[in-house]
Design an enzyme around this catalytic site. Structure first.
Site, PDB file in Angstrom:
ATOM      1  N   LYS A 119      13.833  53.500   2.931  1.00 63.89           N
ATOM      2  CA  LYS A 119      12.512  53.010   3.340  1.00 63.89           C
ATOM      3  C   LYS A 119      11.989  51.937   2.401  1.00 63.89           C
ATOM      4  O   LYS A 119      11.262  51.048   2.823  1.00 63.89           O
ATOM      5  CB  LYS A 119      11.510  54.168   3.433  1.00 63.89           C
ATOM      6  N   LYS A 208      19.591  54.953  21.039  1.00 67.41           N
ATOM      7  CA  LYS A 208      18.679  56.024  21.433  1.00 67.41           C
ATOM      8  C   LYS A 208      17.309  55.461  21.820  1.00 67.41           C
ATOM      9  O   LYS A 208      16.951  54.360  21.397  1.00 67.41           O
ATOM     10  CB  LYS A 208      18.532  57.042  20.316  1.00 67.41           C
ATOM     11  N   LYS A 211      10.371  55.314  19.882  1.00 68.07           N
ATOM     12  CA  LYS A 211       8.993  54.925  20.181  1.00 68.07           C
ATOM     13  C   LYS A 211       8.625  53.602  19.538  1.00 68.07           C
ATOM     14  O   LYS A 211       7.780  52.877  20.040  1.00 68.07           O
ATOM     15  CB  LYS A 211       8.018  56.034  19.786  1.00 68.07           C
TER      16      LYS A 211
END
Ligand code: ATP
Ligand code: MG
Length: 345
Positions: A119, A208, A211
């Protein structure tokens, strides 16, 4: 005797998709059905975790409540006496214990956290101390409630292990202050999660459904209007083979639709496959999936509309009061251990 605690977090960020519903919301609701009675289930909103990377703060409070409503519409029972639903930031002991644990956690071990490395590379312009430190906050989330089980995905295994390391180190120094959560292997065999479920993107079925994808046609949002969602299914990318098969390698688009149909119709994959595999009418098949998705959304959205803020907030207040007591008692044990509070006679 109190019941063993299972703890799970309900993230509050963007608009969830049908894949999040099938892959995360439903398993959590099923977990409540399966384990309430014998276990205490803590479902908390890790709102303090939600801005370790930049977010739109003006939407955070609203999103938190909305996300909880999605779970309720998915079938989470608010009246279940073994279930506590609470917001992390409403129980200050989480932050307080984090500080104490920070002082027994080494920079070296934290630097090994894969998720931080990933991250921080992704958000390299603004790597905060919060992002670095969040596994310690997670340790506090777990340890405050004497949690035994934390059903997490593989991406969180390292954080669970560091929680165990910190707690063991603390206990070795100060005596039995914390309950050590089960190791990841025991966690996995306890919660037999549907690990394999990976609903695919509607526009690129080799990926996949996510969102955060900017391609609106790739995903069905739980707030999509049913007619729009129907169109997305009808135009979903499939293949030119021309015969329906359940095969992730050669026909991932068709296979993902077969899977969605099974989940939404409550039929096993074998039953759905028996109906469709071998047929060549993609249009008819897609219409069946589109109907199932549109019906699901209408039904889900009707349930969502029925859930009032008042009912939700009333449940949160009761849970937050009860869980504050538990959390404060654990915090007090830690404070006594480190010498911040006097030892009781
Ligand atoms: P993002 O694009 O922000 O990573 P996401 O859709 O991948 O969003 P996450 O917040 O990463 O969602 O994950 C939330 C939950 O939804 C997790 O439990 C994850 O396993 C589940 N999930 C995410 N994508 C899918 C998918 N395509 N199929 C099944 N489950 C999924
Ligand atoms: Mg994701």
């Amino acid at each position: 005797m109190s019941k063993p605690v299972i703890l799970t977090g309900i993230r509050s960020n963007e608009e969830p998709t049908l894949a999040n519903y099938l892959g995360a919301f439903l398993p959590m609701v099923n977990m409540q059905r399966e384990f309430a009675g014998d276990y205490q289930i803590n479902m908390f909103v890790p709102d303090l975790h939600s801005f370790t990377t930049p977010i739109d703060h003006s939407a955070l409070y609203r999103n938190t409540l909305n996300n909880l409503k999605y779970f309720i519409a998915a079938g989470l029972d608010l009246n279940n006496p073994d279930t506590y639903i609470y917001r992390q930031s409403y129980i200050p002991a989480h932050s307080e214990l984090t500080w104490i644990l920070d002082c027994f956690t080494y920079v070296g071990e934290m630097s090994r956290m894969t998720q931080f490395k990933e991250k921080s590379a992704e958000h390299s312009e603004s790597v905060t101390v919060g992002l670095f430190n969040y596994p310690v906050l997670m340790a506090a989330d777990i340890l405050l409630y004497d949690t035994e089980y934390v059903p997490v995905g593989e991406d969180q295994f390292q954080h669970l292990e560091i929680t165990r390391d910190i707690a063991e180190r603390f206990n070795n120094k100060f005596g039995e202050v914390f309950t050590i959560p089960e190791n990841t292997k025991a966690q996995m065999s306890f919660i037999h999660r549907d690990k394999g479920l990976r609903i695919r993107s509607l526009t690129d079925p080799t990926k996949k459904m996510s969102k955060s994808s900017s391609d609106e046609k790739s995903k069905i949002l739980l707030t999509d209007d049913p007619e729009g969602a129907r169109k997305k299914i009808m135009s979903a990318t499939t293949d030119s083979i021309g015969v329906i098969n359940f095969d992730w390698e050669t026909q991932p688009g068709i296979t993902s639709l077969l899977q969605i149909l099974s989940y939404l119709s409550g039929r096993t994959q074998d039953e759905v496959n028996a109906e469709w595999v071998g047929k060549d009418r993609y249009g008819e098949f897609k219409t069946a999936v589109a109907d199932a998705v549109a019906n699901f959304l209408s039904d889900f959205q009707a349930k969502l509309a029925e859930i009032s803020d008042e009912v939700l907030l009333a449940k949160l207040e009761v849970s937050e009061r009860a869980m504050s007591e538990v959390a404060n008692a654990t915090l007090h044990r830690a404070q006594v251990a480190v010498g911040l509070r006097p030892k009781e006679a």
